[in-house]
Design a protein around this motif. Structure first.
Motif, PDB file in Angstrom:
ATOM      1  N   LEU A 341       4.204   5.898   5.439  1.00 23.66           N
ATOM      2  CA  LEU A 341       3.807   4.506   5.180  1.00 23.66           C
ATOM      3  C   LEU A 341       4.731   3.521   5.889  1.00 23.66           C
ATOM      4  CD1 LEU A 341       2.865   4.714   1.385  1.00 23.66           C
ATOM      5  CD2 LEU A 341       1.329   4.684   3.344  1.00 23.66           C
ATOM      6  N   ARG A 342       6.041   3.804   5.880  1.00 25.04           N
ATOM      7  CA  ARG A 342       6.967   2.921   6.601  1.00 25.04           C
ATOM      8  C   ARG A 342       6.717   2.974   8.098  1.00 25.04           C
ATOM      9  NH1 ARG A 342      11.416   0.806   4.244  1.00 25.04           N
ATOM     10  NH2 ARG A 342      11.284  -0.489   6.115  1.00 25.04           N
ATOM     11  N   ALA A 343       6.413   4.178   8.613  1.00 22.89           N
ATOM     12  CA  ALA A 343       6.133   4.303  10.040  1.00 22.89           C
ATOM     13  C   ALA A 343       4.851   3.575  10.415  1.00 22.89           C
ATOM     14  CB  ALA A 343       6.041   5.783  10.418  1.00 22.89           C
ATOM     15  N   TYR A 344       3.889   3.545   9.506  1.00 18.66           N
ATOM     16  CA  TYR A 344       2.622   2.870   9.795  1.00 18.66           C
ATOM     17  C   TYR A 344       2.787   1.362   9.852  1.00 18.66           C
ATOM     18  CZ  TYR A 344      -2.393   1.948   9.673  1.00 18.66           C
ATOM     19  OH  TYR A 344      -3.671   1.528   9.971  1.00 18.66           O
ATOM     20  N   GLY A 345       3.805   0.847   9.136  1.00 18.19           N
ATOM     21  CA  GLY A 345       4.058  -0.586   9.189  1.00 18.19           C
ATOM     22  C   GLY A 345       4.212  -1.263   7.847  1.00 18.19           C
ATOM     23  N   TYR A 346       4.057  -0.534   6.752  1.00 19.80           N
ATOM     24  CA  TYR A 346       4.212  -1.145   5.434  1.00 19.80           C
ATOM     25  C   TYR A 346       5.693  -1.452   5.192  1.00 19.80           C
ATOM     26  CZ  TYR A 346      -0.607   0.078   4.349  1.00 19.80           C
ATOM     27  OH  TYR A 346      -1.979   0.168   4.359  1.00 19.80           O
ATOM     28  N   SER A 347       5.984  -2.673   4.801  1.00 21.37           N
ATOM     29  CA  SER A 347       7.362  -3.108   4.609  1.00 21.37           C
ATOM     30  C   SER A 347       7.930  -2.557   3.309  1.00 21.37           C
ATOM     31  CB  SER A 347       7.438  -4.635   4.594  1.00 21.37           C
ATOM     32  OG  SER A 347       6.647  -5.156   3.540  1.00 21.37           O
ATOM     33  N   SER A 348       9.235  -2.711   3.137  1.00 15.68           N
ATOM     34  CA  SER A 348       9.912  -2.136   1.970  1.00 15.68           C
ATOM     35  C   SER A 348       9.529  -2.825   0.670  1.00 15.68           C
ATOM     36  CB  SER A 348      11.432  -2.219   2.153  1.00 15.68           C
ATOM     37  OG  SER A 348      11.836  -3.575   2.290  1.00 15.68           O
ATOM     38  N   ASP A 349       8.962  -4.024   0.736  1.00 15.31           N
ATOM     39  CA  ASP A 349       8.570  -4.709  -0.495  1.00 15.31           C
ATOM     40  C   ASP A 349       7.083  -4.558  -0.802  1.00 15.31           C
ATOM     41  OD1 ASP A 349       7.582  -6.242   1.522  1.00 15.31           O
ATOM     42  OD2 ASP A 349       8.539  -8.120   0.913  1.00 15.31           O
ATOM     43  N   THR A 350       6.411  -3.606  -0.151  1.00 16.00           N
ATOM     44  CA  THR A 350       5.004  -3.335  -0.446  1.00 16.00           C
ATOM     45  C   THR A 350       4.868  -2.811  -1.876  1.00 16.00           C
ATOM     46  OG1 THR A 350       4.577  -2.794   1.871  1.00 16.00           O
ATOM     47  CG2 THR A 350       2.977  -2.027   0.264  1.00 16.00           C
ATOM     48  N   ILE A 351       3.857  -3.286  -2.569  1.00 16.51           N
ATOM     49  CA  ILE A 351       3.596  -2.822  -3.934  1.00 16.51           C
ATOM     50  C   ILE A 351       2.843  -1.494  -3.858  1.00 16.51           C
ATOM     51  CG2 ILE A 351       2.511  -3.364  -6.137  1.00 16.51           C
ATOM     52  CD1 ILE A 351       2.680  -6.315  -5.373  1.00 16.51           C
TER      53      ILE A 351
END
Length: 671
Positions: A341-351
């Protein structure tokens, strides 16, 4: 007197000064400058035990980044749910061949699939269906007497009314048949998992006509084959009407699920639902014991041995878990999902909402996911204990007593032999047993250190198993409505589609264009093995590969689900039987239109006129402007670096043309 008067004034002055200092302190604490006023407002939100933390500004909905993470899948936007009968479809006959009484055993997804099959069987046999009995609740002692069997999970009244034009449904058997059931005079069929329509017409129907009642015992999560002949396509649509319209959860469960969903939406940001699928039965069936250590591996192997003895598993007990993982037969661990998910682009504050009634290994398995994402929540952090207790009803207080300690037979025999060994000299008595501390045998798995056979479930455990049905019902509601969904595993402890597959099927029916990832685990594991020693320092090439794979699986996964999952459970892929298409003239000649015809497998039925009129269509100008919007993704550099979500230094890792190609690939469905 003068001294006392001065002391009073000094004390009064001190009190006033203290009050002023406290007031100033509160003002300073309230108006202290933070990074931004938006961040301060968001940090002040507290939802029960969850305090959202957002370090990044919300993405504009018109940006290409937002479209890639949360936007709809454009090639599927023309598909709409349409499970109504088509052509000649007769209602249920008043004169039926008799009553069908169904007893269902299994978990949440098995119960849901079995109910849909039972309704279709009743339609095929022209029989009156008695509302099914759920053994998972009726066999559990200590649950609330207000909700029994079917009504414990679903709304009986709505179920009967919604199927009034399809089959006759009654709440209970007539009195004479109840007596026959008590006396065990009712004919019983233990139905195989994928029984054909001929099985019911040739074996069950004659008995039904002769006795006017039959009992079907469904234990494998289904009682009718998933793929029916073309002339029974209306039965497939009946399955959709049962699963997606007639099966409504009990009011208390539905209300709590809606409350939790509203609390997630209160933040004003989209959220992703994640179903790990890491259950003990699934790990044992697929031979994934070596993914864990110590007592957890022993528990998985013990369960696998139990499956082998009962014929559920045809393979041997020892299995190379690494080979199983490389073949895609093991669940993706939460740490691996977080990296993807982080590699796909979701930031660390994603719910991220974590669903599932059980995660084998406990919360420690989720620690890496919590480290990568600050807003990882579940139903317990979005509701109070009182709210969760309200869906159970009034239940008797049970004391959770640990399993009884069994005496060590060998030591007792040694001690008796020592006592009867005759006159002295005789050997010393056997040493006392090693003391077992509570933390060594605490929990449901404590029996491993004591006995070889798994103990019978206690009343507390039976009640908890019944509660898991309600927990999974709440998770089901939220996963279906989530802005994006990611399954960690889509198979259960029998190798068949699990809760995650039903969620993906429901999302495909209800909101076809919603973002639903269907990763190919073989490809994902291969990508992860490439950088196993540097998981958190991935290079640009690897990140681009992960991004392209996940983008393509949004559509390519439909083909795999149609050829694999649908053959076992129809509800995991109810397209094209339960969908219709509304072709847009502006997209008929576009490349994305050609992709759309390719991806919507076999959907040739045109939506009714009233549905076309209510479909909101984008103008050509808006579409062109949306496709021209583009922006570089700074997270593609080092998605795991601290602060990389807010500031990114160094040279750009991809030029404008490469970024545009990736976004256009997502827009056009990966053509």
């Amino acid at each position: 007197m003068v001294l006392k008067s001065k002391m009073k004034w000094i004390g009064l002055f001190g009190l006033v000064l203290s009050a002023f200092s406290l007031f100033a302190h509160f003002l300073l604490a309230r108006y202290t400058s933070t990074e931004s006023s938006v961040a301060d407002e968001q940090h002040s939100i507290t939802i029960f035990t969850w305090r959202p933390r957002f370090e990044n500004a919300d993405l504009p909905r018109a940006s290409s980044m937002y479209r890639r993470l949360w936007g709809p899948v454009r090639p599927l936007e023309s598909l709409h749910p349409h499970a109504n009968p088509r052509g000649m479809y007769q209602g249920p006959s008043v004169q039926t061949n008799g009553f069908i009484f169904v007893k269902i055993q299994g978990g949440f997804h098995e119960i849901r699939n079995s109910i849909c099959d039972a309704v279709v069987v009743s339609r095929l046999l022209n029989a009156t269906l008695v509302i099914p009995e759920l053994q998972s609740t009726t066999s559990s002692k200590g649950i609330s007497s207000a909700f029994k069997s079917f009504a414990y999970l679903y709304n009986e009244e709505h179920f009967v009314e919604a199927l009034a034009k399809d089959v006759l449904v009654v709440k209970s058997l007539p009195k004479n048949f109840k007596a026959a059931r008590r006396n065990k005079e009712m004919p019983v069929f233990k139905v195989p998992y994928s029984a054909s329509p001929e099985f019911y017409r040739e074996l069950v129907l004659p008995v039904l006509k002769r006795h006017s009642v039959v009992e079907l015992l469904v234990t494998d999560g289904g009682c009718l084959q998933a793929i029916l002949p073309p002339h029974l396509e209306e039965c497939q649509r009946l399955r959709c009407r049962v699963a997606f319209h007639a099966l409504r959860f009990r009011d208390e469960v539905q209300e709590l699920g809606t409350k939790i969903l509203n609390r997630l939406r209160a933040t004003g940001r989209p959220f992703l639902a994640y179903n790990p699928g890491v259950t003990r039965d699934a790990l044992a069936y697929h031979g994934c014991a070596e993914l864990f250590q110590d007592v957890h591996t022993e528990l998985i192997q013990h369960r696998r041995l139990w499956m082998i003895k009962r014929g559920l598993v045809k393979e041997e007990l020892p299995v190379n878990s690494m080979n199983q993982r490389l073949n895609g037969s093991c669940p993706l661990m939460p740490e691996e999902v977080g990296i993807l998910l982080r590699a796909y682009g979701y930031s660390s504050d994603t719910i991220i909402y974590v669903s599932g009634g059980e995660i084998f290994g406990g919360q420690r398995v989720l620690i890496p996911l919590h480290a990568m994402f600050e807003n990882v929540v579940d139903r317990t952090s979005l509701s109070t204990a009182r709210e969760l207790a309200s869906i159970y009803g009034h239940e008797e207080c049970l004391i959770s007593s640990p399993h009884q300690k069994l005496p060590l037979v060998k030591e007792e025999m040694d001690l008796n032999a020592w006592k009867k060994s005759g006159p002295r000299p005789r050997p010393l008595p056997p040493p006392p047993a090693r003391p077992k501390y509570p933390h060594n045998i605490e929990g449901w798995w404590g029996w491993v250190a004591e006995i070889d056979k798994e103990p019978v479930a206690s009343i507390v455990e039976l009640r908890t198993n019944a509660h898991k049905l309600l927990w999974e019902a709440i998770d089901y509601i939220i996963c279906v409505e989530a802005d994006a969904f990611f399954p960690g595993f889509d198979r259960d402890g029998k190798g068949r589609p699990s809760l995650a597959s039903l969620v993906m099927g429901h999302r495909l029916y209800q909101s076809t264009a919603s973002k639903t990832f269907r990763p190919d685990r073989r490809v994902v594991v291969k990508l992860l093995e490439e950088i196993r020693d540097h998981l958190y320092q991935a290079n640009r090439t690897w990140l681009t590969s992960v991004r392209k794979h996940l983008s393509r699986t949004v559509l390519d996964g439909l083909t795999e689900a149609s050829s694999n999952s649908k053959l076992q459970v129809f509800l995991s892929h109810p397209v094209p039987e339960c969908s219709c298409s509304s072709y847009r003239p502006s997209e008929a000649s576009s490349p994305s239109g050609r992709v759309k015809d390719h991806v919507s497998p076999g959907v040739e039925h045109r939506c009714p006129a009233w549905m076309d009129a209510n479909t909101i269509m984008r103008s050509e100008k808006d579409k062109e402007r949306e496709e021209e919007l583009d922006e570089d993704d700074p997270r593609l550099g080092q998605p795991f670096q601290v602060g990389s979500d807010r500031e990114v230094g160094g040279p750009d890792i991809s030029n404008k043309e490469e970024s545009h190609m990736e976004d256009q690939e997502e827009i056009d469905g990966g053509e």
